[in-house]
Design an enzyme around this catalytic site. Structure first.
Site, PDB file in Angstrom:
ATOM      1  N   LYS A 176      23.951  68.622  27.408  1.00 33.55           N
ATOM      2  CA  LYS A 176      23.748  69.634  28.451  1.00 33.55           C
ATOM      3  C   LYS A 176      24.932  70.572  28.608  1.00 33.55           C
ATOM      4  O   LYS A 176      24.750  71.782  28.691  1.00 33.55           O
ATOM      5  CB  LYS A 176      23.539  68.981  29.818  1.00 33.55           C
ATOM      6  CG  LYS A 176      22.209  68.471  30.132  1.00 33.55           C
ATOM      7  CD  LYS A 176      22.151  67.972  31.562  1.00 33.55           C
ATOM      8  CE  LYS A 176      23.283  67.084  32.004  1.00 33.55           C
ATOM      9  NZ  LYS A 176      23.490  65.845  31.310  1.00 33.55           N
ATOM     10  N   ARG A 225      22.736  53.859  32.926  1.00 34.32           N
ATOM     11  CA  ARG A 225      22.799  55.272  33.298  1.00 34.32           C
ATOM     12  C   ARG A 225      21.496  55.990  32.946  1.00 34.32           C
ATOM     13  O   ARG A 225      20.995  56.815  33.712  1.00 34.32           O
ATOM     14  CB  ARG A 225      23.987  55.962  32.617  1.00 34.32           C
ATOM     15  CG  ARG A 225      25.313  55.550  33.256  1.00 34.32           C
ATOM     16  CD  ARG A 225      26.552  55.956  32.488  1.00 34.32           C
ATOM     17  NE  ARG A 225      26.607  57.313  32.009  1.00 34.32           N
ATOM     18  CZ  ARG A 225      27.311  57.693  30.948  1.00 34.32           C
ATOM     19  NH1 ARG A 225      28.014  56.810  30.261  1.00 34.32           N
ATOM     20  NH2 ARG A 225      27.338  58.945  30.569  1.00 34.32           N
ATOM     21  N   ARG A 229      30.615  58.225  20.680  1.00 39.66           N
ATOM     22  CA  ARG A 229      31.601  58.944  21.502  1.00 39.66           C
ATOM     23  C   ARG A 229      32.583  57.956  22.119  1.00 39.66           C
ATOM     24  O   ARG A 229      33.789  58.199  22.150  1.00 39.66           O
ATOM     25  CB  ARG A 229      30.892  59.741  22.602  1.00 39.66           C
ATOM     26  CG  ARG A 229      31.866  60.517  23.481  1.00 39.66           C
ATOM     27  CD  ARG A 229      31.181  61.259  24.585  1.00 39.66           C
ATOM     28  NE  ARG A 229      30.856  60.354  25.688  1.00 39.66           N
ATOM     29  CZ  ARG A 229      30.271  60.732  26.812  1.00 39.66           C
ATOM     30  NH1 ARG A 229      29.890  61.986  26.964  1.00 39.66           N
ATOM     31  NH2 ARG A 229      30.027  59.871  27.777  1.00 39.66           N
ATOM     32  N   ARG A 286      19.801  66.546  41.069  1.00 36.82           N
ATOM     33  CA  ARG A 286      19.556  65.309  40.324  1.00 36.82           C
ATOM     34  C   ARG A 286      18.445  64.466  40.933  1.00 36.82           C
ATOM     35  O   ARG A 286      18.020  63.489  40.349  1.00 36.82           O
ATOM     36  CB  ARG A 286      20.819  64.448  40.275  1.00 36.82           C
ATOM     37  CG  ARG A 286      21.918  65.013  39.417  1.00 36.82           C
ATOM     38  CD  ARG A 286      23.097  64.074  39.416  1.00 36.82           C
ATOM     39  NE  ARG A 286      24.249  64.660  38.784  1.00 36.82           N
ATOM     40  CZ  ARG A 286      24.616  64.426  37.535  1.00 36.82           C
ATOM     41  NH1 ARG A 286      23.921  63.605  36.788  1.00 36.82           N
ATOM     42  NH2 ARG A 286      25.680  65.000  37.038  1.00 36.82           N
TER      43      ARG A 286
END
Length: 188
Positions: A15, A144, A127, A90
């Site tokens: 994003k 998450r 990552r 959100r």
């Protein structure tokens, strides 16, 4: 022409990168709630101190503080042609708060980056290894994603009902995804 847009997608969907590229294409600023928090805390504003007090206790910054920061940011001259919100709203409560904040200036569109969950897990694990991030474990990533799915699915449904939602395939090379996003926004 103004462009008041929201971009959302699961953690690790790219994003931030895509928001910056799309905003540059449209000549509008990207407004990330995370950046707003960090900026206010760095500058030592009243809102920054308030946000820091929650963050330091491991709590989420309340919506009221986030909206106050956003309201402040939307007064800046660079938002006169529009903006691209990244990280807000959100949940459905935040959708209502954003509606109140914008008043007659409604959103022009909402873009959802769709990315395969297994690809996200793989991407974030890599990552984590590369950047030494201890929060990028498979269990944490999956939690998450679960929370994101639970809270954000109703947001997508709400914007779809309003005819604002465009879902863009977020899989593939960064440049390919950017081209799909630009084509989707230009077609609106």
């Amino acid at each position: 022409m103004t462009s008041r847009l929201v971009i959302f997608g699961p953690p690790g969907a790219g994003k931030g990168t895509q928001a910056e590229r799309l905003a540059a294409h449209l000549s509008i600023p990207t407004i990330s709630t995370g950046e707003l928090f960090r900026g206010h805390m760095r500058e030592g504003t009243e809102l920054g101190h308030l946000a820091a007090s929650y963050i330091s206790r491991g709590e989420l910054v309340p919506d009221s503080v986030t909206v106050d920061m956003l309201k402040d940011r939307l007064q800046d001259p660079d938002t006169s042609r529009g903006f691209l919100l990244d990280g807000f709203p959100r949940n459905t409560a935040q959708v209502e708060l954003l509606d109140e904040l914008l008043g007659d200036k409604r959103l022009d569109g909402v873009i959802e980056l769709a990315v395969d969950e297994e690809a996200i897990v793989e991407r974030l694990l890599k990552r984590g290894e590369l950047e030494g991030r201890s929060d990028d474990t498979e269990d944490v990533i999956r939690e998450r994603l679960r929370v994101y799915s639970e809270q954000t699915a109703p947001v997508a449904a709400l914007y779809k009902e309003r005819g604002l939602l465009t879902t863009v395939d977020g899989m593939g090379e960064i440049d390919e995804v950017t081209q799909r996003l630009i084509a989707a926004v230009d077609a609106q």
